[in-house]
Design a protein around this motif. Sequence first.
Motif, PDB file in Angstrom:
ATOM      1  N   GLU A   1     -36.609 -52.523  41.506  1.00  0.00           N
ATOM      2  CA  GLU A   1     -36.728 -53.589  40.526  1.00  0.00           C
ATOM      3  C   GLU A   1     -36.018 -53.204  39.221  1.00  0.00           C
ATOM      4  N   PRO A   2     -35.341 -54.183  38.580  1.00  0.00           N
ATOM      5  CA  PRO A   2     -34.704 -53.874  37.297  1.00  0.00           C
ATOM      6  C   PRO A   2     -35.748 -53.516  36.249  1.00  0.00           C
ATOM      7  N   VAL A   3     -35.366 -52.647  35.363  1.00  0.00           N
ATOM      8  CA  VAL A   3     -36.265 -52.180  34.312  1.00  0.00           C
ATOM      9  C   VAL A   3     -35.924 -52.912  33.006  1.00  0.00           C
ATOM     10  N   GLU A   4     -36.974 -53.410  32.348  1.00  0.00           N
ATOM     11  CA  GLU A   4     -36.751 -54.095  31.071  1.00  0.00           C
ATOM     12  C   GLU A   4     -36.399 -53.092  29.975  1.00  0.00           C
ATOM     13  N   VAL A   5     -35.396 -53.465  29.162  1.00  0.00           N
ATOM     14  CA  VAL A   5     -34.936 -52.610  28.069  1.00  0.00           C
ATOM     15  C   VAL A   5     -35.046 -53.391  26.761  1.00  0.00           C
ATOM     16  N   ASP A   6     -35.708 -52.799  25.791  1.00  0.00           N
ATOM     17  CA  ASP A   6     -35.820 -53.409  24.460  1.00  0.00           C
ATOM     18  C   ASP A   6     -35.191 -52.443  23.456  1.00  0.00           C
ATOM     19  N   GLN A   7     -33.950 -52.695  23.124  1.00  0.00           N
ATOM     20  CA  GLN A   7     -33.192 -51.777  22.274  1.00  0.00           C
ATOM     21  C   GLN A   7     -33.130 -52.300  20.838  1.00  0.00           C
ATOM     22  N   TRP A   8     -33.665 -51.528  19.908  1.00  0.00           N
ATOM     23  CA  TRP A   8     -33.579 -51.882  18.481  1.00  0.00           C
ATOM     24  C   TRP A   8     -32.175 -51.552  17.990  1.00  0.00           C
ATOM     25  N   ILE A   9     -31.533 -52.524  17.318  1.00  0.00           N
ATOM     26  CA  ILE A   9     -30.147 -52.358  16.873  1.00  0.00           C
ATOM     27  C   ILE A   9     -30.075 -52.082  15.383  1.00  0.00           C
ATOM     28  N   CYS A  10     -30.763 -52.901  14.619  1.00  0.00           N
ATOM     29  CA  CYS A  10     -30.724 -52.732  13.163  1.00  0.00           C
ATOM     30  C   CYS A  10     -31.888 -53.486  12.541  1.00  0.00           C
ATOM     31  N   SER A  11     -32.081 -53.328  11.259  1.00  0.00           N
ATOM     32  CA  SER A  11     -33.110 -54.066  10.532  1.00  0.00           C
ATOM     33  C   SER A  11     -32.747 -55.555  10.503  1.00  0.00           C
ATOM     34  N   PRO A  12     -33.681 -56.441  10.111  1.00  0.00           N
ATOM     35  CA  PRO A  12     -33.466 -57.892  10.235  1.00  0.00           C
ATOM     36  C   PRO A  12     -32.133 -58.357   9.662  1.00  0.00           C
TER      37      PRO A  12
ATOM     38  N   GLY B   1     -11.766 -53.017  16.305  1.00  0.00           N
ATOM     39  CA  GLY B   1     -12.005 -51.615  16.665  1.00  0.00           C
ATOM     40  C   GLY B   1     -13.477 -51.357  16.907  1.00  0.00           C
ATOM     41  N   SER B   2     -13.962 -50.266  16.382  1.00  0.00           N
ATOM     42  CA  SER B   2     -15.375 -49.909  16.560  1.00  0.00           C
ATOM     43  C   SER B   2     -16.275 -50.595  15.536  1.00  0.00           C
ATOM     44  N   GLY B   3     -15.673 -51.325  14.571  1.00  0.00           N
ATOM     45  CA  GLY B   3     -16.487 -51.970  13.546  1.00  0.00           C
ATOM     46  C   GLY B   3     -17.026 -51.005  12.506  1.00  0.00           C
ATOM     47  N   GLU B   4     -16.358 -49.871  12.330  1.00  0.00           N
ATOM     48  CA  GLU B   4     -16.847 -48.854  11.400  1.00  0.00           C
ATOM     49  C   GLU B   4     -16.888 -49.359   9.959  1.00  0.00           C
TER      50      GLU B   4
ATOM     51  N   ILE C   1     -29.299 -49.090  10.650  1.00  0.00           N
ATOM     52  CA  ILE C   1     -28.608 -49.297  11.921  1.00  0.00           C
ATOM     53  C   ILE C   1     -28.867 -48.122  12.839  1.00  0.00           C
ATOM     54  N   ASP C   2     -29.138 -48.422  14.098  1.00  0.00           N
ATOM     55  CA  ASP C   2     -29.310 -47.371  15.106  1.00  0.00           C
ATOM     56  C   ASP C   2     -27.958 -46.702  15.354  1.00  0.00           C
ATOM     57  N   PRO C   3     -27.837 -45.394  15.088  1.00  0.00           N
ATOM     58  CA  PRO C   3     -26.538 -44.726  15.286  1.00  0.00           C
ATOM     59  C   PRO C   3     -26.011 -44.816  16.708  1.00  0.00           C
ATOM     60  N   ASP C   4     -26.912 -44.980  17.688  1.00  0.00           N
ATOM     61  CA  ASP C   4     -26.488 -45.033  19.090  1.00  0.00           C
ATOM     62  C   ASP C   4     -26.270 -46.462  19.570  1.00  0.00           C
ATOM     63  N   GLY C   5     -26.577 -47.453  18.740  1.00  0.00           N
ATOM     64  CA  GLY C   5     -26.492 -48.837  19.210  1.00  0.00           C
ATOM     65  C   GLY C   5     -25.484 -49.672  18.466  1.00  0.00           C
ATOM     66  N   PHE C   6     -24.471 -49.016  17.860  1.00  0.00           N
ATOM     67  CA  PHE C   6     -23.557 -49.784  17.003  1.00  0.00           C
ATOM     68  C   PHE C   6     -22.723 -50.782  17.804  1.00  0.00           C
ATOM     69  N   LYS C   7     -22.429 -50.479  19.073  1.00  0.00           N
ATOM     70  CA  LYS C   7     -21.644 -51.427  19.857  1.00  0.00           C
ATOM     71  C   LYS C   7     -22.395 -52.733  20.058  1.00  0.00           C
TER      72      LYS C   7
ATOM     73  N   TYR D   1     -23.762 -58.537  19.125  1.00  0.00           N
ATOM     74  CA  TYR D   1     -24.747 -59.487  18.602  1.00  0.00           C
ATOM     75  C   TYR D   1     -24.086 -60.479  17.648  1.00  0.00           C
ATOM     76  N   ILE D   2     -23.315 -59.980  16.683  1.00  0.00           N
ATOM     77  CA  ILE D   2     -22.717 -60.875  15.693  1.00  0.00           C
ATOM     78  C   ILE D   2     -21.751 -61.851  16.360  1.00  0.00           C
TER      79      ILE D   2
END
Length: 578
Positions: free
Chosen positions: A55-66, A105-108, A121-127, A132-133
């Motif tokens: 079964e697929p596993v649900e993932v809830d990844q926090w990206i950044c503040s509101p 690019g990477s959006g740096e 911002i989550d350093p590991d979730g910048f992509k 999202y935007i």
Amino acid sequence: MTTSNVTPLVPKASAPEIDRPCFRVYDDHQTTKTGQKLRAGVYWHGLRHGKGDSEPVEVDQWICSPLHVTAITSCEGGHFGRLLRLRNTLGRWREWAMPMAMLKGSGEDLRGELLGMGVEIDPDGFKQLNRYIQSQHPKRQVTAATATGWHDAQLFIMPGENIGQGDAILQTEAHDLGDFTKAGNLDGWRQQLARYCAGNPLLILGVCAALAGPLLYPTRQQSGGVNLWGKSSTGKSSIEQAAASVWGHGEHFLRTWNATGNGLEGIATQRNDALLVLDELGEADPAKVGDIVYALANGTGRARANRAGGARTANRWRVSVLSSGELTLAAKIAEAGKRIKAGQEVRLLDVSAARAFGCWDRLHGLPDGAALSKIIKRASVTHYGHAGPEFVRQLLAGEGLEGMPEALEKLRAEYPARNGLEGRAADRFALLALAGELAIDFGLLPMDPDSVRVALLALFEEWQGERSGDTCEDAAIKAQLLEFVTRHGEAHFSELGIPTDKVRDRAGWWRQDGESRVWLLTAEGLRRAVPGFEQRTVLDVLDAAGWIAERDKGGKRSKRVKVEGRALWLYHLAPVEG
């Protein structure tokens, strides 16, 4: 009273319905139906598929503040962006119109701006932030303005503030154009700074230069301004700070001439329809300062290529300039061995800062000019950023912008000009006078009506009195010709009718006419005598000065003369000293 009868003051957050995969934004902490607690922010609710039939596993990844995407921004089919509403670390909400190009690019660059605004911002979730935007397509559409100032005749745009009517927003790569800041209040500015304008023409000049920026668009005038020059420690910087306080902090709003042309272009774009204050002309590169003056006044940045070889969109601006230094612009350009051109001189007018008490004519009961300078500087960093926006509001609240050209023309008629250059200088002084008289009408300057008009007319007459009737180019042409025949009259000329083989690099001949000589120059000799100017321009100047002694019967400004058996067309010139 039982517990069941109590209505909680803060309702418990309901469990969000999640249709995976999707992005969600939570302004407050949430608890899912499975009991998982989610902190506020942007989330990616996805599914991670395992191996085989698991079964697929649900993932809830926090990206950044509101961070909400509330509108699509664009301008004339281009300059697309997104209007972001975000909450910083201190819990405060703010907006930023972000160009979509920052997602390349990477959006740096984007992340750097957001971090600077207080977004976490989550350093590991910048992509995922980029995804999202770009996934958001709100129904609201807002016009993006790429520069401050007038967007149309009903809307004036500033960083964080729109004055007038219209749904538009300033869109820039930098989130914080912190120049247009505010502190204190308008009454404080009037009472502690503006009141000292009375009796002080140079302070009037500086404040009016600041207020003239919003008038460039409705009066159809070109960018440009004045350069206050004179000895140091006389009050020039105090006048600059007073002008700066119209739009922002008296010190922080100032810029220096010690900058590249590209850098000043960027600053001018950020100050469109407002004020550019440049301190210490002496720090400018003498070899480049003339080109910078042209660029600032022309209002268009240099054309540059993008990576694909195409042309980038050039920066554009309209800006009122106030400069100061110990040198005139002409003297600064001369340091590089160059001569000032009329176009440069008229775009940045040199105004002497020598008055009765340094830069001041009236001390308002203070012991000396230094005391007045100190008071003005203190006020410029205490009460600032109010007068400029209020001036624009009053412009829009009154009869609007339509009558501004006629009002300027009426004032301009009071300025007598002897030539085109003085006429353009008169346009500048009249524009400053219009700004000041309007400010009096609006209650911004506590002065009597017509006092600004009278003060600036007197300054123009003083400026005019320090000049001859010639433009700088006219004077240069006449001076070069006079110097050439004085220095080289014996070497490159000989008496007409007397053959000689002693003249090398001949420029012409001379003949005695009473007590003076008439110089007969060949076309090539005239070019050598007055280099750097078109020959027609040279002849126009010499003709206007009455230096052409003879001409052809048909009106041609040269005359045919028989010299040693040859018929030559020569210019008959009789230069006069003084």
